[in-house]
Design a protein around this motif. Structure first.
Motif, PDB file in Angstrom:
ATOM      1  N   ALA B  91       0.650  -0.916  -0.380  1.00 17.87           N
ATOM      2  CA  ALA B  91      -0.304  -0.020   0.158  1.00 17.87           C
ATOM      3  C   ALA B  91       0.908   1.253   0.137  1.00 17.87           C
ATOM      4  N   PRO B  92       0.734   2.325  -1.065  1.00 21.02           N
ATOM      5  CA  PRO B  92       1.185   3.387  -1.284  1.00 21.02           C
ATOM      6  C   PRO B  92       1.162   4.232   0.019  1.00 21.02           C
ATOM      7  N   ALA B  93       0.331   4.042   1.017  1.00 13.69           N
ATOM      8  CA  ALA B  93       0.539   4.943   1.883  1.00 13.69           C
ATOM      9  C   ALA B  93       0.986   4.983   2.984  1.00 13.69           C
ATOM     10  N   ASN B  94       1.043   3.274   3.071  1.00 11.67           N
ATOM     11  CA  ASN B  94       2.420   2.950   4.128  1.00 11.67           C
ATOM     12  C   ASN B  94       4.079   3.793   3.844  1.00 11.67           C
ATOM     13  N   VAL B  95       4.279   4.182   2.457  1.00 10.29           N
ATOM     14  CA  VAL B  95       6.058   5.021   2.726  1.00 10.29           C
ATOM     15  C   VAL B  95       6.413   5.722   3.464  1.00 10.29           C
ATOM     16  N   HIS B 123      10.663  -1.621  -1.882  1.00  7.91           N
ATOM     17  CA  HIS B 123      10.520  -2.214  -2.951  1.00  7.91           C
ATOM     18  C   HIS B 123      10.283  -0.314  -3.672  1.00  7.91           C
ATOM     19  N   LYS B 124      11.299  -0.535  -5.340  1.00  5.77           N
ATOM     20  CA  LYS B 124      11.430   0.655  -5.491  1.00  5.77           C
ATOM     21  C   LYS B 124      10.082   1.410  -5.947  1.00  5.77           C
ATOM     22  N   TYR B 128       8.498   4.855  -4.969  1.00 11.27           N
ATOM     23  CA  TYR B 128       8.034   6.422  -5.735  1.00 11.27           C
ATOM     24  C   TYR B 128       6.290   6.397  -6.354  1.00 11.27           C
ATOM     25  N   GLN B 129       5.720   5.121  -6.278  1.00  9.51           N
ATOM     26  CA  GLN B 129       4.185   5.496  -5.877  1.00  9.51           C
ATOM     27  C   GLN B 129       3.900   5.999  -5.097  1.00  9.51           C
ATOM     28  N   GLY B 130       4.275   5.990  -3.626  1.00  7.51           N
ATOM     29  CA  GLY B 130       4.314   6.865  -2.902  1.00  7.51           C
ATOM     30  C   GLY B 130       4.772   8.127  -2.288  1.00  7.51           C
ATOM     31  N   GLY B 131       5.590   8.965  -3.158  1.00  6.64           N
ATOM     32  CA  GLY B 131       6.357   9.907  -3.104  1.00  6.64           C
ATOM     33  C   GLY B 131       8.217   9.882  -2.399  1.00  6.64           C
TER      34      GLY B 131
END
Lengths: 334, 334
Positions: B91-95, B123-124, B128-131
């Protein structure tokens, strides 16, 4: 049907080939096929004396005599040197003898008098000085056999077989010269050899990527997308169990190797680094795509070791055993 | 002086990092240094239950508490997730949590509250999706530490240490971007690390060629002549016991490895193929040239294995031990 003896060429006489030939014969009880050297009997006798190796040398006049001689003496089909040779000091005048030894081995294999040929190492620089115009054994064999020169080199050790698609060129040139067609042709030749020469009914090919992580979806190079993946697809369409492109760094550990019979590699060191890391002394070079069986030890003339008695015969012994193994497989009904 | 505990970052929470953290703690008797996770205590507890691993999780509020907790429970400095996570479904929110865990580990190492940091894999694509705007851990660490970005990556397994001069670029680009200056700089950084981090008073570097047979005197590429040999000479002039350029394929077997402490390699797979062929499960990634000690396991997030309980903790355990080993060496008077 008994296997005809294996013909072993002289190789560069100032290198370690003669010594290895003598040592391999001494270890003939260890599963060696009967073989005979095409060499100068006097120089082999002198070398055995120099090194303190108890190897009786018997000159034979026909390859068919080799099997009877082999248990008790090293059979040698005479190919005299032009000029006496000292270990480590090559004489270009002897290139004619070196060349004749190879040509004789090929003739004997073509006639079936020898089941296979194993070539002791030659030295490119010395051969060129002596007027030889071929880059190596493989090109000379292709010339003698009237082939087009699309032979393929396989390197094998007990735990790995590798086939490089590009071979003896600079790394930059290897990248430039890699094509879809070469990958497919090399894959087809490899699968054929695995079936016919190694008796593997349904060979499994692992095809390496070119770039780190096999390009990571184009992030580090596009050859996988444009060239290698389509080549794998074409091999699969031809009925070959090929997988890839695989990340090159994770395809050579034990569990990964268990999943394929041979790795198709994109450049020399991608194939040779894992091969020589795993089986340095045991590597065998096998020329695929020839009508005769040809193997060779996976090392050079090692002038610095010649005459010292310290060179390892392990690779030559593996080459002799492998040659007989392939010759036996080729005798089986396909 | 006792070693401060090692800080272990969360990594991608949908990957195998959490599972490996739990398993490494279970094997703490096998020479593990005391460590603490910077992670979400609730998710680690739930993961332990899901996998049937008897790992009590104890939340700590300061890294200094970790040593006392470690023998009886996994100490966790709380870094809550933003949103619940399922193994294999990032989940990108967790980045933001992943990033904060790394940043916290760095702070603790800078203050000396942690002796070293070990980073679980991220995971690259997800980052990236998470900013997140850095290509990987190393660049983010350099940013946090205000460094110029000339860090060097070493990969180590029990039988080999390798340092690639070029890393995550296409092979064609690796060939193009190789320079005398980069080889020298990487060699100097490697020799320094071998002295300070590994306690080797007079480190021996083996420098690989780029081309097959190290170019064979220019017959297969000239980089050895124009670039690598002069770089080796410059390293030697700087007092470093460097040899090369060596033929890449014959420098990684056992007898060859005994002659050097680290191999300086020209591109990613020249370094990673032998490393992962010899020590697939045991590889550790070490970032050289940082003021703090940082290691990581030599694998990715392995989403396909996450939640199955089958991922191997061997590399993470090696990374934890190596981090403590380097931290101890850095405490020694030089």
């Amino acid at each position: 049907m008994a296997l005809a003896p294996v013909a072993l060429s002289m190789g560069e006489p100032a290198g370690i080939g003669g010594e290895l030939t003598l040592k391999a014969w001494l270890r003939r009880a260890e599963g060696m096929p009967a073989f005979f050297a095409i060499d100068d009997p006097a120089r082999l006798t002198a070398l055995a004396t120099h090194l303190g190796l108890a190897v009786p040398v018997t000159t034979i006049t026909h390859a068919a005599e080799a099997a009877a001689v082999f248990p008790n003496a090293l059979p040698v089909l005479a190919q005299p040197l032009v000029t006496p040779v000292e270990p480590g000091r090559p004489a270009p005048a002897n290139v004619a003898s070196v060349r004749a030894s190879i040509a004789r081995a090929v003739e004997l294999a073509q006639s079936g008098t020898a089941s296979a040929i194993v070539t002791n190492p030659i030295h490119k620089g010395v051969m060129y000085q002596g007027g030889f115009r071929f880059p190596g054994h493989t090109e000379f064999l292709a010339h003698l056999l009237g082939l087009a020169g699309d032979e393929v080199m396989m390197l094998a050790c007990p735990s790995l077989k590798v086939v490089p698609v590009t071979i003896h060129v600079a790394l930059a040139e290897a990248v430039r010269s890699l094509t879809h067609a070469r990958i497919v042709a090399t894959g087809l030749a490899t699968a054929h050899a695995l079936r016919v020469d190694f008796g593997i009914a349904r060979p499994r090919l692992a095809v390496a990527g070119l770039n780190p992580h096999a390009g990571e979806d184009g992030a580090m190079g596009c050859e996988e997308i444009h060239m290698i993946a389509p080549a794998v697809a074409e091999l699969r369409a031809a009925g070959i169990d090929a997988v890839g492109p695989l990340p090159p760094d994770t395809m050579f550990h034990g569990a990964a190797r268990a999943r394929y019979d041979a790795a198709l590699c994109m450049y020399h060191d991608q194939a040779l680094i894992p091969l020589k890391t795993l089986g340095f002394d045991e590597g065998v070079n096998i020329t695929l795509g020839l009508p005769i069986v040809r193997t060779s030890p996976d090392h050079g003339t090692a002038f610095q070791l010649a005459g010292t008695g310290t060179a390892s015969e392990t690779s030559l012994m593996a080459a002799l055993s492998m040659a007989a193994h392939i010759a036996r497989n080729r005798m089986m009904p396909q």
